[in-house]
Design an enzyme around this catalytic site. Structure first.
Site, PDB file in Angstrom:
ATOM      1  N   LYS A  87      12.393 -10.871  57.585  1.00  0.00           N
ATOM      2  CA  LYS A  87      13.172 -11.166  56.498  1.00  0.00           C
ATOM      3  C   LYS A  87      14.536 -11.516  56.823  1.00  0.00           C
ATOM      4  CE  LYS A  87       9.740 -11.459  53.370  1.00  0.00           C
ATOM      5  NZ  LYS A  87       9.427 -12.930  52.737  1.00  0.00           N
ATOM      6  N   SER A  90      12.543 -14.172  49.556  1.00  0.00           N
ATOM      7  CA  SER A  90      12.768 -12.935  50.702  1.00  0.00           C
ATOM      8  C   SER A  90      12.483 -11.572  50.275  1.00  0.00           C
ATOM      9  CB  SER A  90      14.189 -12.985  51.044  1.00  0.00           C
ATOM     10  OG  SER A  90      14.404 -11.954  52.331  1.00  0.00           O
ATOM     11  N   TYR A  94       8.566  -6.609  59.562  1.00  0.00           N
ATOM     12  CA  TYR A  94       8.803  -7.190  58.183  1.00  0.00           C
ATOM     13  C   TYR A  94      10.288  -7.427  57.996  1.00  0.00           C
ATOM     14  CZ  TYR A  94       8.665  -7.799  53.099  1.00  0.00           C
ATOM     15  OH  TYR A  94       8.859  -8.221  51.866  1.00  0.00           O
TER      16      TYR A  94
END
Length: 216
Positions: free
Chosen positions: A152, A134, A148
């Site tokens: 994550k 991650s 993004y």
């Protein structure tokens, strides 16, 4: 004790570094790539312990086919490392629909489907470890990086839930949250949205320029 590792995205970055260290220590690595030219040196140096598989993790059918093949070709696979992924910089409004779909398909759905594909095999062999790469961006958020962070944050929630589901089968889950590192993440694989004039001199633009300038 050496192990057999299945790692996605081994052509560069953390995937490449991890693969090199594992092979040097005598482990076996099955690494997925989208371009075998980038790992030809590893195939030559470790012909008996490094095996490459062509795979685009946005292709769910290909994931299941590849994972099934890996477990049929090797007596046991001890660890899955979900590493394939990239960054996308730009304000949410600046991103195209295609950019949104691609990063979710790669950084989130691709990792989810890899985990789902290995679980039946891990259960059958009685053990396994999932290592989900991650980011500290899975815990905190900054402007200009919304998708993004979405990917994550999402994969961390998925992995934490799965960890509780499969612990009874001797399957463990580890989430790794790196900070900044000298990989190709910013200056090789990252994508940048086209700027909208309205966002000039706003936080997303300032941060994007810091992240994308070739300052090392």
């Amino acid at each position: 004790m050496t192990k057999t590792w299945l790692i996605t995205g081994v052509s560069s970055g953390f995937g490449r570094q991890l693969t090199q260290q594992l092979l040097a220590s005598g482990n076996t690595v099955i690494g997925t790539v989208r371009n075998t030219n980038k790992i030809a040196d590893l195939e030559k140096q470790y012909p008996d312990t490094f095996f490459s598989k062509l795979l685009d993790v946005t292709d769910t059918a290909a994931i299941h086919k590849t994972v099934d093949a890996v477990f049929s070709e090797h007596p046991t696979v001890d660890v899955l490392v979900n590493n394939a992924g990239y960054g996308l910089f730009g304000a949410a409004e600046e991103l195209s629909d295609a950019q949104v779909d691609k990063i979710i398909g790669t950084d989130l759905t691709g990792s989810i489907q890899m985990i789902r594909a290995v679980l039946p095999h891990f259960r059958a062999q009685g053990h396994g470890r999932i290592i989900q790469i991650s980011s500290y961006g899975g815990q905190v958020a900054f402007p200009g990086n919304s998708m993004y962070h979405a990917a994550k944050f999402g994969i961390e929630g998925f992995a934490e839930s799965v960890a509780q589901e499969v612990s009874a089968f001797n399957i463990g889950v580890t989430i790794v949250e790196p900070g900044g590192a000298r990989t190709e993440f910013r200056y090789g694989s990252a994508q940048v949205a086209d700027e909208l004039p309205a966002y000039e001199a706003t936080p997303p633009t300032h941060l994007r320029r810091c992240w994308t300038q070739l300052t090392g």
